[in-house]
Motif scaffolding. Structure first.
Motif, PDB file in Angstrom:
ATOM      1  N   LEU A 113       0.831  -1.208   0.000  1.00  0.00           N
ATOM      2  CA  LEU A 113       0.000   0.000   0.000  1.00  0.00           C
ATOM      3  C   LEU A 113       0.863   1.254   0.000  1.00  0.00           C
ATOM      4  O   LEU A 113       0.615   2.207  -0.763  1.00  0.00           O
ATOM      5  N   VAL A 114       1.891   1.287   0.830  1.00  0.00           N
ATOM      6  CA  VAL A 114       2.762   2.462   0.902  1.00  0.00           C
ATOM      7  C   VAL A 114       3.515   2.651  -0.419  1.00  0.00           C
ATOM      8  O   VAL A 114       3.707   3.787  -0.882  1.00  0.00           O
ATOM      9  N   LEU A 115       3.930   1.563  -1.046  1.00  0.00           N
ATOM     10  CA  LEU A 115       4.587   1.688  -2.350  1.00  0.00           C
ATOM     11  C   LEU A 115       3.629   2.267  -3.390  1.00  0.00           C
ATOM     12  O   LEU A 115       4.034   3.061  -4.250  1.00  0.00           O
ATOM     13  N   LYS A 116       2.364   1.878  -3.327  1.00  0.00           N
ATOM     14  CA  LYS A 116       1.363   2.457  -4.232  1.00  0.00           C
ATOM     15  C   LYS A 116       1.223   3.957  -3.985  1.00  0.00           C
ATOM     16  O   LYS A 116       1.082   4.752  -4.924  1.00  0.00           O
ATOM     17  N   ILE A 117       1.259   4.361  -2.731  1.00  0.00           N
ATOM     18  CA  ILE A 117       1.175   5.788  -2.385  1.00  0.00           C
ATOM     19  C   ILE A 117       2.361   6.547  -2.972  1.00  0.00           C
ATOM     20  O   ILE A 117       2.210   7.631  -3.553  1.00  0.00           O
ATOM     21  N   LEU A 118       3.551   5.980  -2.820  1.00  0.00           N
ATOM     22  CA  LEU A 118       4.746   6.626  -3.369  1.00  0.00           C
ATOM     23  C   LEU A 118       4.663   6.754  -4.891  1.00  0.00           C
ATOM     24  O   LEU A 118       5.116   7.750  -5.465  1.00  0.00           O
ATOM     25  N   LYS A 119       4.095   5.754  -5.525  1.00  0.00           N
ATOM     26  CA  LYS A 119       3.984   5.770  -6.981  1.00  0.00           C
ATOM     27  C   LYS A 119       2.934   6.773  -7.455  1.00  0.00           C
ATOM     28  O   LYS A 119       3.179   7.571  -8.372  1.00  0.00           O
ATOM     29  N   TYR A 120       1.756   6.753  -6.848  1.00  0.00           N
ATOM     30  CA  TYR A 120       0.639   7.567  -7.336  1.00  0.00           C
ATOM     31  C   TYR A 120       0.784   9.048  -6.992  1.00  0.00           C
ATOM     32  O   TYR A 120       0.441   9.909  -7.806  1.00  0.00           O
ATOM     33  N   PHE A 121       1.296   9.355  -5.792  1.00  0.00           N
ATOM     34  CA  PHE A 121       1.252  10.730  -5.305  1.00  0.00           C
ATOM     35  C   PHE A 121       2.617  11.411  -5.212  1.00  0.00           C
ATOM     36  O   PHE A 121       2.683  12.632  -5.061  1.00  0.00           O
ATOM     37  N   TYR A 122       3.703  10.623  -5.278  1.00  0.00           N
ATOM     38  CA  TYR A 122       5.032  11.214  -5.185  1.00  0.00           C
ATOM     39  C   TYR A 122       5.911  10.883  -6.398  1.00  0.00           C
ATOM     40  O   TYR A 122       7.093  11.189  -6.396  1.00  0.00           O
ATOM     41  N   ARG A 123       5.309  10.262  -7.394  1.00  0.00           N
ATOM     42  CA  ARG A 123       5.961  10.013  -8.680  1.00  0.00           C
ATOM     43  C   ARG A 123       7.256   9.208  -8.556  1.00  0.00           C
ATOM     44  O   ARG A 123       8.172   9.375  -9.364  1.00  0.00           O
ATOM     45  N   LEU A 124       7.332   8.326  -7.587  1.00  0.00           N
ATOM     46  CA  LEU A 124       8.526   7.496  -7.456  1.00  0.00           C
ATOM     47  C   LEU A 124       8.405   6.277  -8.370  1.00  0.00           C
ATOM     48  O   LEU A 124       7.323   5.699  -8.506  1.00  0.00           O
ATOM     49  N   ILE A 126       8.200   2.967  -8.932  1.00  0.00           N
ATOM     50  CA  ILE A 126       8.001   1.684  -8.270  1.00  0.00           C
ATOM     51  C   ILE A 126       7.778   0.612  -9.332  1.00  0.00           C
ATOM     52  O   ILE A 126       6.933   0.759 -10.211  1.00  0.00           O
ATOM     53  N   GLN A 127       8.538  -0.472  -9.242  1.00  0.00           N
ATOM     54  CA  GLN A 127       8.417  -1.578 -10.178  1.00  0.00           C
ATOM     55  C   GLN A 127       7.563  -2.692  -9.574  1.00  0.00           C
ATOM     56  O   GLN A 127       7.474  -2.819  -8.346  1.00  0.00           O
ATOM     57  N   PRO A 128       6.917  -3.498 -10.413  1.00  0.00           N
ATOM     58  CA  PRO A 128       6.134  -4.628  -9.878  1.00  0.00           C
ATOM     59  C   PRO A 128       6.958  -5.571  -9.005  1.00  0.00           C
ATOM     60  O   PRO A 128       6.431  -6.174  -8.065  1.00  0.00           O
ATOM     61  N   ASP A 130       9.044  -4.733  -6.875  1.00  0.00           N
ATOM     62  CA  ASP A 130       9.208  -4.160  -5.540  1.00  0.00           C
ATOM     63  C   ASP A 130       8.087  -4.573  -4.592  1.00  0.00           C
ATOM     64  O   ASP A 130       8.243  -4.490  -3.369  1.00  0.00           O
ATOM     65  N   LEU A 131       6.966  -5.005  -5.134  1.00  0.00           N
ATOM     66  CA  LEU A 131       5.832  -5.402  -4.304  1.00  0.00           C
ATOM     67  C   LEU A 131       6.076  -6.782  -3.703  1.00  0.00           C
ATOM     68  O   LEU A 131       6.669  -7.657  -4.329  1.00  0.00           O
ATOM     69  N   LEU A 132       5.599  -6.968  -2.487  1.00  0.00           N
ATOM     70  CA  LEU A 132       5.729  -8.255  -1.813  1.00  0.00           C
ATOM     71  C   LEU A 132       4.557  -9.156  -2.170  1.00  0.00           C
ATOM     72  O   LEU A 132       3.404  -8.709  -2.207  1.00  0.00           O
ATOM     73  N   GLU A 133       4.861 -10.395  -2.440  1.00  0.00           N
ATOM     74  CA  GLU A 133       3.809 -11.364  -2.764  1.00  0.00           C
ATOM     75  C   GLU A 133       3.122 -11.831  -1.483  1.00  0.00           C
ATOM     76  O   GLU A 133       3.772 -12.269  -0.536  1.00  0.00           O
ATOM     77  N   VAL A 134       1.804 -11.735  -1.490  1.00  0.00           N
ATOM     78  CA  VAL A 134       1.020 -12.205  -0.341  1.00  0.00           C
ATOM     79  C   VAL A 134       0.756 -13.690  -0.559  1.00  0.00           C
ATOM     80  O   VAL A 134      -0.151 -14.085  -1.295  1.00  0.00           O
ATOM     81  N   VAL A 135       1.569 -14.516   0.077  1.00  0.00           N
ATOM     82  CA  VAL A 135       1.543 -15.952  -0.156  1.00  0.00           C
ATOM     83  C   VAL A 135       0.547 -16.612   0.786  1.00  0.00           C
ATOM     84  O   VAL A 135       0.504 -16.312   1.985  1.00  0.00           O
ATOM     85  N   VAL A 136      -0.275 -17.508   0.217  1.00  0.00           N
ATOM     86  CA  VAL A 136      -1.174 -18.338   1.014  1.00  0.00           C
ATOM     87  C   VAL A 136      -0.495 -19.687   1.199  1.00  0.00           C
ATOM     88  O   VAL A 136      -0.530 -20.551   0.318  1.00  0.00           O
TER      89      VAL A 136
END
Length: 235
Positions: A113-124, A126-128, A130-136
Motif C-alpha cells: 500500500l505504501v509503495l502504491k502511495i509513493l507511486k501515485y502521489f510522489y511520482r517514485l 516503483i516496479q512490480p 518491488d511489491l511483496l507477494e502475499v503468499v497463502v
C-alpha cells in the motif's frame, strides 16, 4: 483496526514521508468506484480467518479480499480500507463476519500500500518486482463458497472478473469471426469451415496450352505412322 493503523504508521515513517497519512475503515467502499483524484489498491487473494458469532465455527479462506482507496490533498494523505466479510455455512441464517489476518499478511499488504502511495502521489518509480507477494501457505480445504462471500457478491473475486478482451493488435476480423461462431452456435447451426485456398498449377504462368497443342500433334503423327506401318505389313 488498531494493529493496521500502527503498522501503517511505521511503514510511512520508514519511507521518510514527512506528510501525515491516516488509515481508517469504511465498510461502504466499492471496487472501481472512486471519487475524482482517488486511487485504488485491491488485494484479491489473502489468507483470512473467520469465526461465526452464532455457532462459533471457525474457518480459513484463501480468498479474503481487501480494498484500499487513497487520496492526497493539501499536504495530507487519507486511506480508506475495507476487508470483505464471509458468512458461516453451518448456520441457516448467518451473519457476515469480519476476517482476521496474521501479522505477516498485514505487514506485506501495508508495505505494498505504501509503495502504491509513493507511486501515485510522489511520482517514485516503483516496479512490480518491488511489491511483496502475499503468499497463502496454509492448506485450505473445500471449495470457495461464493454465495456466502461478500466479495463475490460485489464482484471483487478474481473468478468473478470478466474475461480479458482480445489483443488490440489483432485484426478485427478475428473478433467478427468469434461473434459469428457464437451466433451460429446459439441458433443451433454448425459454423462452416473457412475454405482454404490452395494454389493450382493451372493458375501459374507456365504455357500449358502450348504444351497441350504440341502433345496433340505428336500423338496424331504417331497414330499416322502406326497406321502406315500396319498398312505396309498387310500388303
Amino acid at each position: 483496526m488498531g494493529d493496521w493503523q500502527d503498522i501503517f504508521a511505521a511503514k510511512i515513517a520508514a519511507m521518510d514521508l514527512t506528510e501525515p497519512w491516516r488509515l481508517q475503515e469504511d465498510d461502504s467502499l466499492q471496487v472501481h468506484i472512486l471519487k475524482p483524484g482517488w486511487k485504488e489498491y485491491v488485494q484479491r487473494r489473502a489468507l483470512g480467518r473467520f469465526r461465526c458469532s452464532q455457532c462459533f465455527h471457525e474457518w480459513s479462506s484463501a480468498k479474503a479480499h481487501i480494498v484500499f482507496h487513497m487520496h492526497r490533498h493539501q499536504g495530507q494523505g487519507m486511506v480508506w480500507m475495507r476487508a470483505f466479510r464471509q458468512a458461516c455455512r453451518r448456520c441457516s441464517d448467518p451473519q457476515l463476519e469480519e476476517p482476521e489476518f496474521s501479522q505477516e499478511t498485514m505487514e506485506k499488504l501495508l508495505h505494498n500500500l505504501v509503495l502504491k502511495i509513493l507511486k501515485y502521489f510522489y511520482r517514485l518509480p516503483i516496479q512490480p518486482s518491488d511489491l511483496l507477494e502475499v503468499v497463502v501457505d496454509t492448506q485450505v480445504t473445500g471449495p470457495h463458497d461464493s454465495a456466502r462471500c461478500e466479495g463475490c457478491q460485489l464482484g471483487v473475486c478474481s473468478q468473478s472478473r470478466p474475461a480479458p478482451a482480445l489483443d488490440a493488435s489483432e485484426p478485427s476480423m478475428h473478433a467478427d469471426k468469434a461473434r459469428t461462431h457464437r451466433t451460429l452456435k446459439r441458433r443451433g447451426m454448425r459454423p462452416s469451415a473457412t475454405p482454404t485456398h490452395h494454389p493450382s498449377c493451372f493458375n501459374s504462368s507456365f504455357p500449358w496450352k502450348h504444351c497441350c497443342c504440341i502433345s496433340s500433334i505428336l500423338l496424331c503423327g504417331l497414330a499416322v505412322l502406326l497406321f502406315a506401318l500396319l498398312y505396309f505389313i498387310k500388303t
